[in-house]
Write a protein that holds these residues in place. Structure first.
Motif, PDB file in Angstrom:
ATOM      1  N   VAL A 100       6.653 -27.885 -30.265  1.00 54.48           N
ATOM      2  CA  VAL A 100       6.049 -26.929 -29.346  1.00 54.48           C
ATOM      3  C   VAL A 100       6.681 -27.184 -27.981  1.00 54.48           C
ATOM      4  CG1 VAL A 100       3.919 -26.170 -28.234  1.00 54.48           C
ATOM      5  CG2 VAL A 100       3.890 -26.824 -30.651  1.00 54.48           C
ATOM      6  N   VAL A 101       7.399 -26.210 -27.460  1.00 54.65           N
ATOM      7  CA  VAL A 101       8.110 -26.394 -26.193  1.00 54.65           C
ATOM      8  C   VAL A 101       7.310 -25.874 -24.994  1.00 54.65           C
ATOM      9  CG1 VAL A 101      10.399 -26.441 -27.239  1.00 54.65           C
ATOM     10  CG2 VAL A 101       9.443 -24.265 -26.495  1.00 54.65           C
ATOM     11  N   CYS A 102       6.335 -25.028 -25.257  1.00 53.45           N
ATOM     12  CA  CYS A 102       5.459 -24.507 -24.216  1.00 53.45           C
ATOM     13  C   CYS A 102       4.172 -24.096 -24.918  1.00 53.45           C
ATOM     14  CB  CYS A 102       6.109 -23.307 -23.532  1.00 53.45           C
ATOM     15  SG  CYS A 102       5.104 -22.584 -22.225  1.00 53.45           S
ATOM     16  N   GLY A 103       3.038 -24.487 -24.375  1.00 54.86           N
ATOM     17  CA  GLY A 103       1.825 -24.172 -25.106  1.00 54.86           C
ATOM     18  C   GLY A 103       0.610 -23.959 -24.241  1.00 54.86           C
ATOM     19  N   ASN A 104      -0.443 -23.534 -24.935  1.00 53.36           N
ATOM     20  CA  ASN A 104      -1.736 -23.284 -24.323  1.00 53.36           C
ATOM     21  C   ASN A 104      -1.620 -22.205 -23.238  1.00 53.36           C
ATOM     22  OD1 ASN A 104      -4.505 -23.676 -24.286  1.00 53.36           O
ATOM     23  ND2 ASN A 104      -4.396 -25.274 -22.741  1.00 53.36           N
ATOM     24  N   VAL A 105      -0.773 -21.200 -23.493  1.00 51.47           N
ATOM     25  CA  VAL A 105      -0.594 -20.081 -22.575  1.00 51.47           C
ATOM     26  C   VAL A 105      -1.652 -19.031 -22.917  1.00 51.47           C
ATOM     27  CG1 VAL A 105       0.975 -18.271 -21.793  1.00 51.47           C
ATOM     28  CG2 VAL A 105       1.886 -20.525 -22.424  1.00 51.47           C
ATOM     29  N   GLN A 106      -2.539 -18.771 -21.981  1.00 56.28           N
ATOM     30  CA  GLN A 106      -3.633 -17.835 -22.215  1.00 56.28           C
ATOM     31  C   GLN A 106      -3.185 -16.405 -21.902  1.00 56.28           C
ATOM     32  OE1 GLN A 106      -6.555 -19.023 -23.582  1.00 56.28           O
ATOM     33  NE2 GLN A 106      -5.428 -20.956 -23.598  1.00 56.28           N
ATOM     34  N   THR A 107      -3.427 -15.497 -22.849  1.00 54.82           N
ATOM     35  CA  THR A 107      -3.167 -14.077 -22.636  1.00 54.82           C
ATOM     36  C   THR A 107      -4.486 -13.334 -22.839  1.00 54.82           C
ATOM     37  OG1 THR A 107      -2.623 -13.558 -24.934  1.00 54.82           O
ATOM     38  CG2 THR A 107      -0.816 -14.357 -23.532  1.00 54.82           C
ATOM     39  N   VAL A 155      -1.021 -18.718 -26.732  1.00 57.91           N
ATOM     40  CA  VAL A 155       0.342 -18.734 -27.251  1.00 57.91           C
ATOM     41  C   VAL A 155       0.931 -20.140 -27.182  1.00 57.91           C
ATOM     42  CG1 VAL A 155       2.672 -17.789 -26.931  1.00 57.91           C
ATOM     43  CG2 VAL A 155       0.654 -16.335 -26.514  1.00 57.91           C
ATOM     44  N   TYR A 156       1.590 -20.534 -28.274  1.00 54.76           N
ATOM     45  CA  TYR A 156       2.352 -21.779 -28.351  1.00 54.76           C
ATOM     46  C   TYR A 156       3.757 -21.403 -28.787  1.00 54.76           C
ATOM     47  CZ  TYR A 156      -2.092 -24.179 -28.039  1.00 54.76           C
ATOM     48  OH  TYR A 156      -3.314 -24.638 -27.599  1.00 54.76           O
ATOM     49  N   ARG A 193      -8.232 -18.481 -31.251  1.00 56.94           N
ATOM     50  CA  ARG A 193      -7.683 -19.257 -30.135  1.00 56.94           C
ATOM     51  C   ARG A 193      -7.860 -20.724 -30.461  1.00 56.94           C
ATOM     52  NH1 ARG A 193      -6.875 -16.794 -25.127  1.00 56.94           N
ATOM     53  NH2 ARG A 193      -7.510 -14.621 -25.051  1.00 56.94           N
ATOM     54  N   TYR A 194      -6.803 -21.503 -30.239  1.00 56.87           N
ATOM     55  CA  TYR A 194      -6.853 -22.940 -30.523  1.00 56.87           C
ATOM     56  C   TYR A 194      -6.395 -23.724 -29.300  1.00 56.87           C
ATOM     57  CZ  TYR A 194      -7.611 -21.614 -35.317  1.00 56.87           C
ATOM     58  OH  TYR A 194      -8.151 -21.076 -36.453  1.00 56.87           O
ATOM     59  N   SER A 195      -7.168 -24.729 -28.950  1.00 51.65           N
ATOM     60  CA  SER A 195      -6.824 -25.597 -27.822  1.00 51.65           C
ATOM     61  C   SER A 195      -5.881 -26.694 -28.307  1.00 51.65           C
ATOM     62  CB  SER A 195      -8.094 -26.232 -27.253  1.00 51.65           C
ATOM     63  OG  SER A 195      -8.612 -27.169 -28.184  1.00 51.65           O
ATOM     64  N   PRO A 196      -5.196 -27.357 -27.393  1.00 49.74           N
ATOM     65  CA  PRO A 196      -4.360 -28.485 -27.792  1.00 49.74           C
ATOM     66  C   PRO A 196      -5.151 -29.555 -28.561  1.00 49.74           C
ATOM     67  CG  PRO A 196      -3.782 -27.822 -25.579  1.00 49.74           C
ATOM     68  CD  PRO A 196      -5.009 -27.038 -25.965  1.00 49.74           C
ATOM     69  N   THR A 197      -6.387 -29.790 -28.171  1.00 45.30           N
ATOM     70  CA  THR A 197      -7.219 -30.771 -28.875  1.00 45.30           C
ATOM     71  C   THR A 197      -7.440 -30.356 -30.325  1.00 45.30           C
ATOM     72  OG1 THR A 197      -8.337 -31.318 -26.808  1.00 45.30           O
ATOM     73  CG2 THR A 197      -9.450 -31.961 -28.846  1.00 45.30           C
ATOM     74  N   GLN A 198      -7.675 -29.074 -30.558  1.00 42.27           N
ATOM     75  CA  GLN A 198      -7.857 -28.589 -31.921  1.00 42.27           C
ATOM     76  C   GLN A 198      -6.570 -28.722 -32.726  1.00 42.27           C
ATOM     77  OE1 GLN A 198      -9.436 -24.807 -30.429  1.00 42.27           O
ATOM     78  NE2 GLN A 198     -11.127 -25.050 -31.886  1.00 42.27           N
ATOM     79  N   LEU A 199      -5.436 -28.460 -32.105  1.00 37.47           N
ATOM     80  CA  LEU A 199      -4.158 -28.599 -32.811  1.00 37.47           C
ATOM     81  C   LEU A 199      -3.885 -30.059 -33.155  1.00 37.47           C
ATOM     82  CD1 LEU A 199      -1.832 -26.128 -30.905  1.00 37.47           C
ATOM     83  CD2 LEU A 199      -3.165 -25.732 -32.979  1.00 37.47           C
ATOM     84  N   ALA A 205      -5.828 -32.241 -34.073  1.00 36.19           N
ATOM     85  CA  ALA A 205      -6.606 -32.680 -35.234  1.00 36.19           C
ATOM     86  C   ALA A 205      -5.808 -32.570 -36.533  1.00 36.19           C
ATOM     87  CB  ALA A 205      -7.896 -31.867 -35.332  1.00 36.19           C
ATOM     88  N   GLY A 206      -4.767 -31.746 -36.545  1.00 36.51           N
ATOM     89  CA  GLY A 206      -3.906 -31.642 -37.722  1.00 36.51           C
ATOM     90  C   GLY A 206      -4.471 -30.818 -38.858  1.00 36.51           C
ATOM     91  N   THR A 207      -5.486 -30.030 -38.591  1.00 35.59           N
ATOM     92  CA  THR A 207      -6.080 -29.195 -39.629  1.00 35.59           C
ATOM     93  C   THR A 207      -5.155 -28.022 -39.936  1.00 35.59           C
ATOM     94  OG1 THR A 207      -8.274 -29.758 -38.819  1.00 35.59           O
ATOM     95  CG2 THR A 207      -8.115 -27.816 -40.227  1.00 35.59           C
ATOM     96  N   PRO A 208      -4.784 -27.819 -41.219  1.00 34.16           N
ATOM     97  CA  PRO A 208      -3.934 -26.672 -41.566  1.00 34.16           C
ATOM     98  C   PRO A 208      -4.602 -25.363 -41.141  1.00 34.16           C
ATOM     99  CG  PRO A 208      -4.039 -28.208 -43.391  1.00 34.16           C
ATOM    100  CD  PRO A 208      -5.076 -28.654 -42.391  1.00 34.16           C
ATOM    101  N   LEU A 209      -3.794 -24.430 -40.650  1.00 31.64           N
ATOM    102  CA  LEU A 209      -4.283 -23.142 -40.174  1.00 31.64           C
ATOM    103  C   LEU A 209      -3.677 -22.017 -40.993  1.00 31.64           C
ATOM    104  CD1 LEU A 209      -3.754 -23.888 -36.374  1.00 31.64           C
ATOM    105  CD2 LEU A 209      -5.904 -24.046 -37.654  1.00 31.64           C
ATOM    106  N   LYS A 210      -4.506 -21.047 -41.350  1.00 30.45           N
ATOM    107  CA  LYS A 210      -4.037 -19.918 -42.146  1.00 30.45           C
ATOM    108  C   LYS A 210      -3.327 -18.909 -41.257  1.00 30.45           C
ATOM    109  CE  LYS A 210      -5.312 -16.614 -45.608  1.00 30.45           C
ATOM    110  NZ  LYS A 210      -6.089 -16.444 -46.779  1.00 30.45           N
ATOM    111  N   THR A 211      -2.166 -18.467 -41.699  1.00 31.34           N
ATOM    112  CA  THR A 211      -1.374 -17.497 -40.951  1.00 31.34           C
ATOM    113  C   THR A 211      -1.745 -16.073 -41.353  1.00 31.34           C
ATOM    114  OG1 THR A 211       0.440 -17.300 -42.530  1.00 31.34           O
ATOM    115  CG2 THR A 211       0.555 -19.131 -40.943  1.00 31.34           C
ATOM    116  N   LEU A 212      -1.360 -15.125 -40.527  1.00 34.98           N
ATOM    117  CA  LEU A 212      -1.577 -13.717 -40.834  1.00 34.98           C
ATOM    118  C   LEU A 212      -0.836 -13.328 -42.115  1.00 34.98           C
ATOM    119  CD1 LEU A 212      -2.882 -11.110 -39.795  1.00 34.98           C
ATOM    120  CD2 LEU A 212      -0.812 -10.692 -38.477  1.00 34.98           C
TER     121      LEU A 212
END
Length: 80
Positions: free
Chosen positions: A56-63, A68-69, A20-26, A28-35
């Motif tokens: 990103v048109v909609c983000g930080n949606v908690q499931t 989800v972004y 899970r990543y918050s907007p603040t974490q995103l 930061a611009g740190t590259p993230l590894k995908t599945l």
């Protein structure tokens, strides 16, 4: 592309990041590894969040099991 299950799976799993990543974490611009095994780079550009230049048109949606972004385009994994 839709008839090639392997290619479709590669594209779809390129859009999934474990954790899970918050907007603040995103921001930061740190590259993230995908599945899929590649990386995507999130960024905060002014007041807009981007992932590999997709907006990103909609983000930080908690499931129940994810944050989800939603982006405005399909990201294509780098060719191997």
């Amino acid at each position: 592309m839709l008839s090639n299950k392997g290619e479709l799976t590669k594209i779809l799993t390129y859009h999934v990041i474990g954790g899970r990543y918050s907007p603040t974490q995103l921001a930061a611009g740190t590259p993230l590894k995908t599945l899929e095994g590649g990386t995507v780079t999130p960024a905060l550009m002014g007041s807009t969040y981007e992932v590999n230049s997709a907006d990103v048109v909609c983000g930080n949606v908690q499931t129940a099991n994810a944050t989800v972004y939603i982006i405005n385009t399909v990201l294509m994994p780098p060719s191997s």
